[in-house]
Design a protein around this motif. Structure first.
Motif, PDB file in Angstrom:
ATOM      1  N   LEU A 215       4.618 -11.776  62.318  1.00 18.03           N
ATOM      2  CA  LEU A 215       4.865 -12.265  63.686  1.00 18.03           C
ATOM      3  C   LEU A 215       4.407 -11.246  64.724  1.00 18.03           C
ATOM      4  CD1 LEU A 215       8.376 -13.974  63.380  1.00 18.03           C
ATOM      5  CD2 LEU A 215       6.201 -15.074  63.943  1.00 18.03           C
ATOM      6  N   VAL A 216       4.708  -9.966  64.481  1.00 13.32           N
ATOM      7  CA  VAL A 216       4.274  -8.918  65.403  1.00 13.32           C
ATOM      8  C   VAL A 216       2.753  -8.896  65.475  1.00 13.32           C
ATOM      9  CG1 VAL A 216       4.160  -6.397  65.737  1.00 13.32           C
ATOM     10  CG2 VAL A 216       6.341  -7.498  65.178  1.00 13.32           C
TER      11      VAL A 216
ATOM     12  N   SER B  49       8.393 -10.677  59.667  1.00 13.70           N
ATOM     13  CA  SER B  49       8.488  -9.950  60.934  1.00 13.70           C
ATOM     14  C   SER B  49       7.183  -9.223  61.241  1.00 13.70           C
ATOM     15  CB  SER B  49       9.644  -8.950  60.858  1.00 13.70           C
ATOM     16  OG  SER B  49       9.772  -8.260  62.063  1.00 13.70           O
ATOM     17  N   ARG B  50       6.599  -8.558  60.240  1.00 14.59           N
ATOM     18  CA  ARG B  50       5.308  -7.871  60.446  1.00 14.59           C
ATOM     19  C   ARG B  50       4.225  -8.873  60.846  1.00 14.59           C
ATOM     20  NH1 ARG B  50       6.956  -4.925  55.846  1.00 14.59           N
ATOM     21  NH2 ARG B  50       5.804  -6.342  54.487  1.00 14.59           N
TER      22      ARG B  50
ATOM     23  N   ASN C 135      11.761 -11.254  54.799  1.00 10.08           N
ATOM     24  CA  ASN C 135      12.051 -11.171  56.230  1.00 10.08           C
ATOM     25  C   ASN C 135      11.217 -10.075  56.895  1.00 10.08           C
ATOM     26  OD1 ASN C 135      13.409 -11.688  58.668  1.00 10.08           O
ATOM     27  ND2 ASN C 135      14.929 -10.102  58.230  1.00 10.08           N
ATOM     28  N   ARG C 136      11.120  -8.920  56.241  1.00 11.95           N
ATOM     29  CA  ARG C 136      10.294  -7.835  56.801  1.00 11.95           C
ATOM     30  C   ARG C 136       8.821  -8.253  56.866  1.00 11.95           C
ATOM     31  NH1 ARG C 136      13.989  -4.550  53.991  1.00 11.95           N
ATOM     32  NH2 ARG C 136      12.718  -4.527  52.092  1.00 11.95           N
TER      33      ARG C 136
END
Length: 98
Positions: free
Chosen positions: A82-83, A79-80, A75-76
């Motif tokens: 996607l950012v 998330s990275r 998930n992390r």
């Protein structure tokens, strides 16, 4: 002499009655002890099964926690990414007047 025989007979009958009562109490006591032993054995078996269940649950919990940790890491990472993708899109849009 009939009285002496009769008295001995009553004494013998009384002794037999007491013996019978004592045997009845002994049988009841033995039966209670056997029931207690069976109950104790059943409790030991239940305790053993609970210990086995606990071990299985602990192993399952360890696997689930490891999986949860892996999912948190994934998930992390997502998330990275996607950012990073959003920043790239903003840069492209800003460069092209978007």
């Amino acid at each position: 002499m009939a009285d002496a025989g009769s008295g001995a007979s009553r004494t013998l009958e009384s002794a037999l009655a007491r013996l019978s009562t004592a045997l009845g109490h002994l049988e009841a006591s033995v039966e209670r002890r056997l029931d207690s032993d069976r109950s104790l054995n059943a409790l030991h078996e239940d305790l053993q099964r609970l210990g086995e269940d606990r071990s299985q649950l602990a192993a399952t919990l360890d696997r689930v926690e490891a999986r949860a940790k892996g999912l948190e890491e994934a998930n992390r990472d997502v998330s990275r990414r996607l950012v990073s993708a959003m920043e790239s899109i903003r840069t492209v849009l800003d460069a092209h007047g978007g």
